[in-house]
Design a protein around this motif. Structure first.
Motif, PDB file in Angstrom:
ATOM      1  N   GLN A   1       0.844  -1.190   0.000  1.00  9.08           N
ATOM      2  CA  GLN A   1       0.000   0.000   0.000  1.00  9.08           C
ATOM      3  C   GLN A   1       0.880   1.240   0.000  1.00  9.08           C
ATOM      4  OE1 GLN A   1      -3.042   0.017  -0.746  1.00  9.08           O
ATOM      5  NE2 GLN A   1      -4.425   0.653   0.866  1.00  9.08           N
TER       6      GLN A   1
ATOM      7  N   VAL B   1      -2.893   5.905   1.186  1.00  7.09           N
ATOM      8  CA  VAL B   1      -4.322   5.630   1.354  1.00  7.09           C
ATOM      9  C   VAL B   1      -5.088   6.884   0.970  1.00  7.09           C
ATOM     10  CG1 VAL B   1      -6.164   4.966   2.927  1.00  7.09           C
ATOM     11  CG2 VAL B   1      -3.920   3.918   3.168  1.00  7.09           C
ATOM     12  N   ARG B   2      -5.685   6.858  -0.207  1.00  9.67           N
ATOM     13  CA  ARG B   2      -6.450   8.002  -0.688  1.00  9.67           C
ATOM     14  C   ARG B   2      -7.891   7.967  -0.183  1.00  9.67           C
ATOM     15  NH1 ARG B   2      -3.642  10.766  -4.205  1.00  9.67           N
ATOM     16  NH2 ARG B   2      -5.469  12.023  -4.683  1.00  9.67           N
ATOM     17  N   GLY B   3      -8.394   6.752   0.081  1.00  7.01           N
ATOM     18  CA  GLY B   3      -9.774   6.662   0.517  1.00  7.01           C
ATOM     19  C   GLY B   3     -10.231   5.234   0.658  1.00  7.01           C
TER      20      GLY B   3
ATOM     21  N   VAL C   1     -13.086   2.321  -0.778  1.00  7.03           N
ATOM     22  CA  VAL C   1     -13.858   1.968  -1.973  1.00  7.03           C
ATOM     23  C   VAL C   1     -14.914   0.928  -1.625  1.00  7.03           C
ATOM     24  CG1 VAL C   1     -13.764   0.976  -4.280  1.00  7.03           C
ATOM     25  CG2 VAL C   1     -11.942   2.468  -3.500  1.00  7.03           C
TER      26      VAL C   1
ATOM     27  N   GLY D   1      -6.096   0.667  -8.654  1.00  7.83           N
ATOM     28  CA  GLY D   1      -6.476   1.340  -7.413  1.00  7.83           C
ATOM     29  C   GLY D   1      -6.037   0.597  -6.166  1.00  7.83           C
TER      30      GLY D   1
ATOM     31  N   SER E   1      -3.557   2.277  -3.512  1.00 10.47           N
ATOM     32  CA  SER E   1      -3.826   3.535  -2.805  1.00 10.47           C
ATOM     33  C   SER E   1      -5.241   3.654  -2.240  1.00 10.47           C
ATOM     34  CB  SER E   1      -3.554   4.727  -3.736  1.00 10.47           C
ATOM     35  OG  SER E   1      -4.236   4.588  -4.967  1.00 10.47           O
ATOM     36  N   TRP E   2      -5.989   2.544  -2.246  1.00 13.22           N
ATOM     37  CA  TRP E   2      -7.353   2.601  -1.714  1.00 13.22           C
ATOM     38  C   TRP E   2      -7.636   1.390  -0.830  1.00 13.22           C
ATOM     39  CZ3 TRP E   2     -10.845   6.598  -2.813  1.00 13.22           C
ATOM     40  CH2 TRP E   2     -10.411   7.522  -3.773  1.00 13.22           C
TER      41      TRP E   2
ATOM     42  N   SER F   1     -10.301  -1.282   0.526  1.00 15.16           N
ATOM     43  CA  SER F   1     -11.483  -1.887  -0.106  1.00 15.16           C
ATOM     44  C   SER F   1     -12.421  -2.506   0.922  1.00 15.16           C
ATOM     45  CB  SER F   1     -11.040  -2.950  -1.111  1.00 15.16           C
ATOM     46  OG  SER F   1     -10.093  -3.829  -0.535  1.00 15.16           O
TER      47      SER F   1
ATOM     48  N   VAL G   1      -7.801   9.984   5.771  1.00 12.17           N
ATOM     49  CA  VAL G   1      -8.771  10.011   4.673  1.00 12.17           C
ATOM     50  C   VAL G   1      -9.832  11.075   4.952  1.00 12.17           C
ATOM     51  CG1 VAL G   1     -10.573   8.701   3.496  1.00 12.17           C
ATOM     52  CG2 VAL G   1      -8.410   7.594   4.070  1.00 12.17           C
TER      53      VAL G   1
ATOM     54  N   ARG H   1      -9.958  11.812  -3.268  1.00  9.26           N
ATOM     55  CA  ARG H   1      -9.803  11.302  -1.904  1.00  9.26           C
ATOM     56  C   ARG H   1     -11.170  11.251  -1.244  1.00  9.26           C
ATOM     57  NH1 ARG H   1      -4.740  11.353   0.336  1.00  9.26           N
ATOM     58  NH2 ARG H   1      -5.551  11.821   2.412  1.00  9.26           N
TER      59      ARG H   1
ATOM     60  N   TRP I   1      -9.464  -0.016 -13.304  1.00  8.23           N
ATOM     61  CA  TRP I   1      -9.824  -0.704 -12.066  1.00  8.23           C
ATOM     62  C   TRP I   1     -10.578  -2.004 -12.344  1.00  8.23           C
ATOM     63  CZ3 TRP I   1     -11.463   2.725  -7.349  1.00  8.23           C
ATOM     64  CH2 TRP I   1     -10.418   3.620  -7.047  1.00  8.23           C
TER      65      TRP I   1
END
Length: 244
Positions: free
Chosen positions: A18, A21-23, A25, A75, A78-79, A81, A113, A124, A136
């Motif tokens: 990782q 961490v943008r967000g 999902v 993705g 950086s995301w 899940s 986040v 984000r 994706w």
């Protein structure tokens, strides 16, 4: 994440992969929580997720958020899940909404986040699988339009959990009911109920965690009000304590 049952998988993820961490999902399983658990442990799957929710409120974590789960193509790095039990076209249940909000609030505290909705893979906040397009995996129907419409509700609830926003309890009584007695249930609704118990001469620590002491005080309150003393904060108990 402390609220989740830790069920680590030995394969189908990248340790330490990782990058940021943008967000968070949202996904839909097109299946069940046990089925996804079994599939993620299968070498043929080549798939995994950080978290999973059940329609009744179960929350599991398969992959640490410092590691890269294999769930959304480019993705992944950086995301975070979340796979949600159900099928295409479903809405998330109130239990799943709460669990997703808890994850988002935790990701805000742990990884910075922002508590906002996004539909941009370079953005984000709280996103959804389809927003990443072909890069994706091209899953244009995941998690489905009805769940996408629930994203603002999840963000609002996460902001309440994080103490950034106040307002009426989204699901008075119902939210407490499904997890009553679980020590890790937490949030503003629990603090509201604990304050009501304390005002009614059944003092408890107002810390937002519904543990054994809060349940004991709840049962004592119910006996005093001549209600069923089951420790469940359903609509009748909620009205008796909060809406007097």
């Amino acid at each position: 994440m402390p609220q989740a049952v830790w069920k680590p998988i030995p394969i189908n993820f990248t340790a330490g992969g990782q990058v940021e961490v943008r967000g968070v999902v949202l996904h839909i399983m097109a299946g069940t929580l046990p089925g996804s658990d079994a599939w993620f442990r299968n070498p043929k799957a080549q798939a995994s997720s950080h978290f999973g929710t059940g329609r009744g409120g179960q929350l599991v974590q398969w992959v640490d958020t410092k590691d890269k789960a294999w769930t959304q193509g480019t993705g992944n790095r950086s995301w975070i899940s979340i796979e949600n039990e159900g099928k295409g076209g479903d809405e998330l249940t109130i239990h799943q909404l709460e669990r997703c909000a808890q994850i988002l609030a935790w990701a805000h505290a742990e990884h910075g986040v922002p508590l906002q909705v996004t539909s941009d893979p370079d953005g984000r906040g709280l996103g959804h699988h389809a927003m990443g397009g072909k890069a994706w995996g091209g899953h244009s129907m995941c998690p489905g339009s009805r769940i996408i419409l629930q994203k603002p509700e999840i963000v609002r609830r996460a902001r309440i959990i994080a103490g950034q926003e106040s307002g009426p309890v989204p699901w008075p009584g119902r939210l407490l009911r499904y997890q009553t007695g679980v020590p890790l249930m937490y949030g503003q609704d629990v603090r509201t109920w604990q304050a009501a118990l304390t005002a009614a001469k059944f003092p408890v620590k107002i810390d937002g965690y519904f543990g054994s002491k809060t349940r004991t005080a709840t049962r004592a309150f119910q006996r005093d009000e001549r209600l069923v003393d089951d420790g469940i904060v359903g609509p009748v108990t909620w009205r008796a304590g909060v809406q007097k």
